[in-house]
Scaffold this active site. Structure first.
Site, PDB file in Angstrom:
ATOM      1  N   ARG A   1       0.836  -1.203   0.000  1.00 23.92           N
ATOM      2  CA  ARG A   1       0.000   0.000   0.000  1.00 23.92           C
ATOM      3  C   ARG A   1       0.875   1.258   0.000  1.00 23.92           C
ATOM      4  O   ARG A   1       0.535   2.259  -0.610  1.00 23.92           O
ATOM      5  CB  ARG A   1      -0.947  -0.026   1.203  1.00 23.92           C
ATOM      6  CG  ARG A   1      -2.019  -1.113   1.091  1.00 23.92           C
ATOM      7  CD  ARG A   1      -3.220  -0.823   1.972  1.00 23.92           C
ATOM      8  NE  ARG A   1      -2.943  -0.898   3.381  1.00 23.92           N
ATOM      9  CZ  ARG A   1      -3.097  -1.985   4.138  1.00 23.92           C
ATOM     10  NH1 ARG A   1      -3.546  -3.098   3.601  1.00 23.92           N
ATOM     11  NH2 ARG A   1      -2.847  -1.965   5.425  1.00 23.92           N
TER      12      ARG A   1
ATOM     13  N   GLN B   1      -9.491  -0.809   9.815  1.00 25.12           N
ATOM     14  CA  GLN B   1      -8.872  -1.796   8.904  1.00 25.12           C
ATOM     15  C   GLN B   1      -8.725  -3.163   9.580  1.00 25.12           C
ATOM     16  O   GLN B   1      -7.742  -3.870   9.361  1.00 25.12           O
ATOM     17  CB  GLN B   1      -7.537  -1.272   8.365  1.00 25.12           C
ATOM     18  CG  GLN B   1      -7.700   0.073   7.652  1.00 25.12           C
ATOM     19  CD  GLN B   1      -6.587   0.424   6.685  1.00 25.12           C
ATOM     20  OE1 GLN B   1      -6.851   0.706   5.530  1.00 25.12           O
ATOM     21  NE2 GLN B   1      -5.366   0.408   7.125  1.00 25.12           N
TER      22      GLN B   1
ATOM     23  N   THR C   1     -15.120  -1.828  10.422  1.00 26.12           N
ATOM     24  CA  THR C   1     -14.411  -1.161  11.523  1.00 26.12           C
ATOM     25  C   THR C   1     -14.856  -1.853  12.811  1.00 26.12           C
ATOM     26  O   THR C   1     -16.037  -2.188  12.955  1.00 26.12           O
ATOM     27  CB  THR C   1     -14.772   0.337  11.569  1.00 26.12           C
ATOM     28  OG1 THR C   1     -14.331   0.951  10.360  1.00 26.12           O
ATOM     29  CG2 THR C   1     -14.110   1.052  12.744  1.00 26.12           C
TER      30      THR C   1
ATOM     31  N   TYR D   1     -12.964   8.641  -0.660  1.00 23.83           N
ATOM     32  CA  TYR D   1     -14.165   8.359   0.123  1.00 23.83           C
ATOM     33  C   TYR D   1     -13.903   8.654   1.606  1.00 23.83           C
ATOM     34  O   TYR D   1     -12.762   8.680   2.050  1.00 23.83           O
ATOM     35  CB  TYR D   1     -14.647   6.927  -0.101  1.00 23.83           C
ATOM     36  CG  TYR D   1     -13.828   5.872   0.589  1.00 23.83           C
ATOM     37  CD1 TYR D   1     -12.700   5.346  -0.004  1.00 23.83           C
ATOM     38  CD2 TYR D   1     -14.184   5.407   1.855  1.00 23.83           C
ATOM     39  CE1 TYR D   1     -11.941   4.392   0.636  1.00 23.83           C
ATOM     40  CE2 TYR D   1     -13.435   4.446   2.504  1.00 23.83           C
ATOM     41  CZ  TYR D   1     -12.312   3.943   1.884  1.00 23.83           C
ATOM     42  OH  TYR D   1     -11.564   3.005   2.541  1.00 23.83           O
TER      43      TYR D   1
ATOM     44  N   HIS E   1     -13.556  10.774   5.052  1.00 25.15           N
ATOM     45  CA  HIS E   1     -12.843  12.026   5.347  1.00 25.15           C
ATOM     46  C   HIS E   1     -11.452  11.911   4.718  1.00 25.15           C
ATOM     47  O   HIS E   1     -10.763  10.912   4.941  1.00 25.15           O
ATOM     48  CB  HIS E   1     -12.750  12.181   6.868  1.00 25.15           C
ATOM     49  CG  HIS E   1     -12.147  13.478   7.317  1.00 25.15           C
ATOM     50  ND1 HIS E   1     -10.882  13.900   6.928  1.00 25.15           N
ATOM     51  CD2 HIS E   1     -12.625  14.451   8.128  1.00 25.15           C
ATOM     52  CE1 HIS E   1     -10.624  15.060   7.482  1.00 25.15           C
ATOM     53  NE2 HIS E   1     -11.664  15.427   8.210  1.00 25.15           N
TER      54      HIS E   1
ATOM     55  N   TYR F   1       0.554   4.530  -2.420  1.00 24.51           N
ATOM     56  CA  TYR F   1       0.406   5.905  -1.942  1.00 24.51           C
ATOM     57  C   TYR F   1       1.435   6.822  -2.622  1.00 24.51           C
ATOM     58  O   TYR F   1       1.120   7.946  -3.002  1.00 24.51           O
ATOM     59  CB  TYR F   1       0.567   5.974  -0.419  1.00 24.51           C
ATOM     60  CG  TYR F   1      -0.455   5.145   0.331  1.00 24.51           C
ATOM     61  CD1 TYR F   1      -1.694   4.862  -0.246  1.00 24.51           C
ATOM     62  CD2 TYR F   1      -0.193   4.638   1.594  1.00 24.51           C
ATOM     63  CE1 TYR F   1      -2.629   4.087   0.420  1.00 24.51           C
ATOM     64  CE2 TYR F   1      -1.126   3.870   2.269  1.00 24.51           C
ATOM     65  CZ  TYR F   1      -2.338   3.595   1.680  1.00 24.51           C
ATOM     66  OH  TYR F   1      -3.260   2.832   2.334  1.00 24.51           O
TER      67      TYR F   1
HETATM   68  C1  LIG Z   1      -8.025   3.466   4.434  1.00 25.45           C
HETATM   69  S1  LIG Z   1      -9.261   3.626   5.662  1.00 25.45           S
HETATM   70  C2  LIG Z   1     -10.159   4.990   5.010  1.00 25.45           C
HETATM   71  C3  LIG Z   1     -10.994   5.705   6.027  1.00 25.45           C
HETATM   72  C4  LIG Z   1     -11.761   6.862   5.415  1.00 25.45           C
HETATM   73  N1  LIG Z   1     -10.849   7.899   4.976  1.00 25.45           N
HETATM   74  C5  LIG Z   1     -12.783   7.474   6.368  1.00 25.45           C
HETATM   75  O1  LIG Z   1     -12.735   8.686   6.571  1.00 25.45           O
HETATM   76  O2  LIG Z   1     -13.637   6.751   6.904  1.00 25.45           O
HETATM   77  C6  LIG Z   1     -10.252   2.218   5.359  1.00 25.45           C
HETATM   78  C7  LIG Z   1     -10.967   1.789   6.607  1.00 25.45           C
HETATM   79  O3  LIG Z   1     -12.033   2.695   6.877  1.00 25.45           O
HETATM   80  C8  LIG Z   1     -13.091   1.998   7.488  1.00 25.45           C
HETATM   81  N2  LIG Z   1     -14.262   2.030   6.596  1.00 25.45           N
HETATM   82  C9  LIG Z   1     -14.307   2.316   5.293  1.00 25.45           C
HETATM   83  N3  LIG Z   1     -15.564   2.228   4.825  1.00 25.45           N
HETATM   84  C10 LIG Z   1     -16.328   1.862   5.874  1.00 25.45           C
HETATM   85  C11 LIG Z   1     -17.697   1.597   6.057  1.00 25.45           C
HETATM   86  N4  LIG Z   1     -18.563   1.661   5.047  1.00 25.45           N
HETATM   87  N5  LIG Z   1     -18.124   1.254   7.288  1.00 25.45           N
HETATM   88  C12 LIG Z   1     -17.284   1.166   8.338  1.00 25.45           C
HETATM   89  N6  LIG Z   1     -15.974   1.399   8.227  1.00 25.45           N
HETATM   90  C13 LIG Z   1     -15.493   1.742   7.017  1.00 25.45           C
HETATM   91  C14 LIG Z   1     -12.625   0.550   7.657  1.00 25.45           C
HETATM   92  O4  LIG Z   1     -11.994   0.430   8.934  1.00 25.45           O
HETATM   93  C15 LIG Z   1     -11.634   0.430   6.527  1.00 25.45           C
HETATM   94  O5  LIG Z   1     -10.735  -0.637   6.710  1.00 25.45           O
END
Ligand SMILES: C[S@@+](CC[C@H](N)C(=O)[O-])C[C@H]1O[C@@H](n2cnc3c(N)ncnc32)[C@H](O)[C@@H]1O
Length: 265
Positions: A70, A169, A238, A96, A98, A74
């Site tokens: 990853r 994650q 999550t 997607y 924040h 990046y």
């Molecule tokens: C690389 S991070 C990105 C987080 C993203 N920037 C945010 O603001 O939520 C990816 C992680 O975000 C969380 N995530 C992303 N989509 C989700 C969803 N629909 N429901 C719950 N957690 C989510 C999970 O923990 C996932 O492994």
């Protein structure tokens, strides 16, 4: 008031549910950009971005690859962003959730752009944690610690069992590459052992997925911590662990300040 013409790089988030969580400000920036570099696997969000800026929208998803670290992805994302900036284009990065929450490439792009003399700004957006607070009824007043699951597993991180705990994650715990569907769950067993030292085997844990589409319910699965290795958290999951106990009062400070009552928001 900020002049919309000033920024050369603007980093925005589409929220978890692009149809309802895009802010008016974010929509304006997507429209105003020469290039919209977006990262989302959600076809609805992709359609929304493309319809807002049909000529400038470009997916960065081709930079992800199975077995590719990853961190390498990046770096490639930042490089492509910088290439467009160096061509004199106004670039909007749209990711997607924040754009500043667990999003290394967006922070790095802002840092690098500024270091090269460009103006760059990040806007806040709705993250998965924001959705979790709403759907699971979690109030940060009780204190909330959040870690990336692999970071928590591989490092000596502190836990306060009187706080809410969020592990991001969880579906990729112990894995440093990107996978499109399910990650091998190599770290889940070891993570469970680590958590049981604080919470014991029967404390409830929740695997949570916020809905990406309007009218869809969140996916919420709760069970005892010891059963976690038998679950299959997806890349979007999550993990949430509620507090085990009330915080220990600092009786000395309470006595000094004459505040022996419970503090409330
Ligand atoms: C690389 S991070 C990105 C987080 C993203 N920037 C945010 O603001 O939520 C990816 C992680 O975000 C969380 N995530 C992303 N989509 C989700 C969803 N629909 N429901 C719950 N957690 C989510 C999970 O923990 C996932 O492994």
């Amino acid at each position: 008031m900020t002049d919309i013409n000033n920024e050369q790089l603007i980093v925005v988030g589409t929220g978890i549910r692009a149809t309802g969580q895009l802010t008016i400000e974010t929509i304006a920036w997507i429209r105003a950009a020469d290039k919209v570099l977006y990262i989302t696997a959600d076809p609805v969000a992709e359609e929304v971005i493309r319809s807002l800026n049909p000529d400038g929208a470009e997916s960065l998803m081709d930079l992800y690859g199975s077995d590719k670290l990853r961190l390498d992805t990046y770096a490639d994302i930042v490089e492509r962003t910088m290439n467009y900036l160096r061509q004199g284009l106004r670039v909007c990065m749209a990711v997607y959730g924040h754009p500043g929450v667990l999003a290394m490439s967006t922070h790095e792009a802002v840092r690098k752009a500024r270091a090269e003399g460009y103006t760059a700004k990040m806007l806040p957006a709705v993250s998965a944690a924001d959705c979790l607070y709403a759907d699971l009824g979690v109030d940060e007043f009780g204190g909330c610690i959040s870690y990336e699951a692999t970071d928590f597993l591989l490092n000596l991180r502190a836990i306060d069992p009187a706080c809410h705990l969020i592990l991001w994650q969880i579906g990729g715990v112990g894995v440093l590459t990107y996978e499109t569907h399910h990650y091998p769950l190599v770290g889940l067993e070891r993570l469970t052992q680590k958590l049981m030292a604080y919470y014991g085997p029967n404390h409830p844990v929740t695997l949570y997925e916020a809905p990406q589409f309007a009218g869809v319910d969140p996916i919420i699965g709760t069970g005892p911590l010891c059963q976690l290795p038998h679950s299959s958290p997806t890349p979007n999951a999550t993990m949430y662990i509620p507090p085990l106990a009330k915080p220990q009062p600092d009786t000395q400070v309470q006595w000094e300040l004459g505040m022996q009552t419970q503090v409330t928001a």
